[in-house]
Design an enzyme around this catalytic site. Structure first.
Site, PDB file in Angstrom:
ATOM      1  N   GLY A  13       0.809  -1.206   0.000  1.00  0.00           N
ATOM      2  CA  GLY A  13       0.000   0.000   0.000  1.00  0.00           C
ATOM      3  C   GLY A  13       0.844   1.258   0.000  1.00  0.00           C
ATOM      4  N   ASP A 141       1.432   1.201   8.952  1.00  0.00           N
ATOM      5  CA  ASP A 141       1.100   0.371  10.113  1.00  0.00           C
ATOM      6  C   ASP A 141       2.174   0.404  11.194  1.00  0.00           C
ATOM      7  OD1 ASP A 141      -1.382  -0.614   9.145  1.00  0.00           O
ATOM      8  OD2 ASP A 141      -0.303  -1.991   7.837  1.00  0.00           O
TER       9      ASP A 141
END
Length: 405
Positions: A13, A141
């Site tokens: 991503g 993340d």
């Protein structure tokens, strides 16, 4: 004699600062005389031989990468298994690399992508073709091992905390009894949800509760905490990670699928929680699933994050040309106040396919908040603004046309 040639790819991503790493790699390659190709759409494009020549783009255009969110070359989640698992992929890759005389590979990605980079560091062993491999860290993340933080996280943390602070002011203006739920990404880790805590300057400010994957969800304890927040502050703003689990370790959105969607789906924890609150307390909660917004907010990128992303790309190229391989450029924190850090050589074996969870010392004893140690950790990562150019009142992002080879 022709210049040495490397290929750079963006995997997984995107982030608000992924292209800053590309800028660092390209500008350093130019400075050191390395010809740098890039793969369109990550490993998928590399395997298909879809490449561009970054040397064909002027310096002024490369400088625009500092302000552009997303992945300028396109990303994919395509991975390559071991040679035993996918020999056809390895041989196909060998053909592409040999055709373009490429002997260096830069993989800019998260733990899965860097696990793939670690496997490809054995390329010569299995194919007889020499290939130096360096990993460039990237993920909102913040779950990469071997690095204090991951480029991309600081900007996402800044975006989430800013949004939570603004929502808190909105809630206060609306009077008593309001419940707001912000669902962040974080399938197995709570780094993003925890970052929302930076919004609060005092206990009465949003967020009032954090729900983290590292703390199993307990309905009774949660409802008691909700009641307490409503009684004490007249409102309750909640940051919940998409991957919160129950005591049995199952995702709550999956475990309660019959009450929510009727099928398995992550990314529904916020709505599941709102239904729980409505059923048990008769209160309608507003839910915001920030989704792509938290990683695409280039207008609110952290300058610290941009600088770190750039230096990761810069070091990767320097290390390749110094003959180094099987490494990731990692961030090593030296001090919190004032914030000080440097770049460390991290073996890919310590990073790939591993996951760093929020440590216990960052989670408060009640399980619904974070400690000062976490705030000391996260706040420097959000510092500084890198404002993009604006035109007609909007960020003036200008996609670059990359010449194909």
């Amino acid at each position: 004699m022709s210049k040495l040639r490397a290929v750079y790819l963006q995997s997984g991503g995107p982030t608000a600062v992924l292209n800053a790493s590309a800028q660092g790699a390209i500008e350093t390659a130019r400075r050191l005389g390395l010809s740098l190709y890039a793969a369109f759409d990550g490993l998928a494009g590399l395997l298909e031989g879809r490449l561009c020549d970054t040397d064909g783009v002027p310096d002024t255009a490369i400088a625009q990468l500092a302000f552009m969110p997303g992945g300028s070359f396109g990303v994919s989640r395509r991975m390559i298994g071991t040679f035993a698992e996918a020999p056809e992929d390895w041989l196909r890759l060998r053909e592409v690399l040999a055709r373009h005389d490429i002997h260096y590979l830069l993989v800019n990605g998260g733990n899965g992508s860097l696990g793939c980079a670690e496997r490809l560091a054995d390329f010569e062993k299995h194919t007889g073709y020499s290939l130096g491999v360096i990993g460039v860290p990237k993920t909102i993340d913040n779950d990469l091992m071997g690095t204090d933080n991951s480029p991309g996280y600081g900007s996402s943390a800044k975006f989430l905390a800013s949004a939570m602070r603004e929502v808190g002011l909105d809630m206060t203006s609306m009077g008593w009894g309001r419940v707001f739920i912000m669902e962040t990404m974080g399938r197995h880790t709570g780094w993003l949800a925890a970052a929302c805590a930076a919004a609060a300057r005092s206990p009465h400010e949003a967020p009032h509760l954090l729900l983290l994957p590292e703390v199993p969800f307990d309905q009774t304890r949660f409802l008691a905490a909700l009641d307490q927040s409503l009684a004490k502050y007249g409102q309750c703003a909640i940051a919940v990670a998409e991957g919160i689990t129950g005591p049995d370790g199952r995702f709550v959105a999956e475990a309660k699928k019959s009450e929510t969607y009727g099928h398995e789906q992550l990314g529904g924890a916020g709505h599941w929680l709102a239904q729980l609150i409505l059923r048990e307390r008769g209160i309608s909660a507003h839910v915001a699933q920030v989704d792509y917004l938290q990683r695409a907010g280039g207008h609110l990128a952290s300058n610290t994050d941009v600088r770190q992303a750039y230096l990761m790309g810069e070091r990767a190229v320097e290390w390749l040309l110094a003959g180094k391989t099987r490494l990731m450029a990692g961030i090593r924190r030296i001090n919190d106040h004032p914030y000080c850090w440097d770049v460390a050589e991290v073996p890919l074996s310590e990073v790939g396919d591993k996951e760093k969870r929020l440590p216990p010392e960052f989670i408060a004893a009640d399980g619904f908040s974070v400690t000062q140690a976490f705030l000391d950790y996260v706040k420097p990562l959000m510092e500084g603004e890198r404002i993009p150019p604006f035109k007609d009142g909007l960020p003036d992002y200008r996609p670059i046309v990359w010449p194909k080879v």
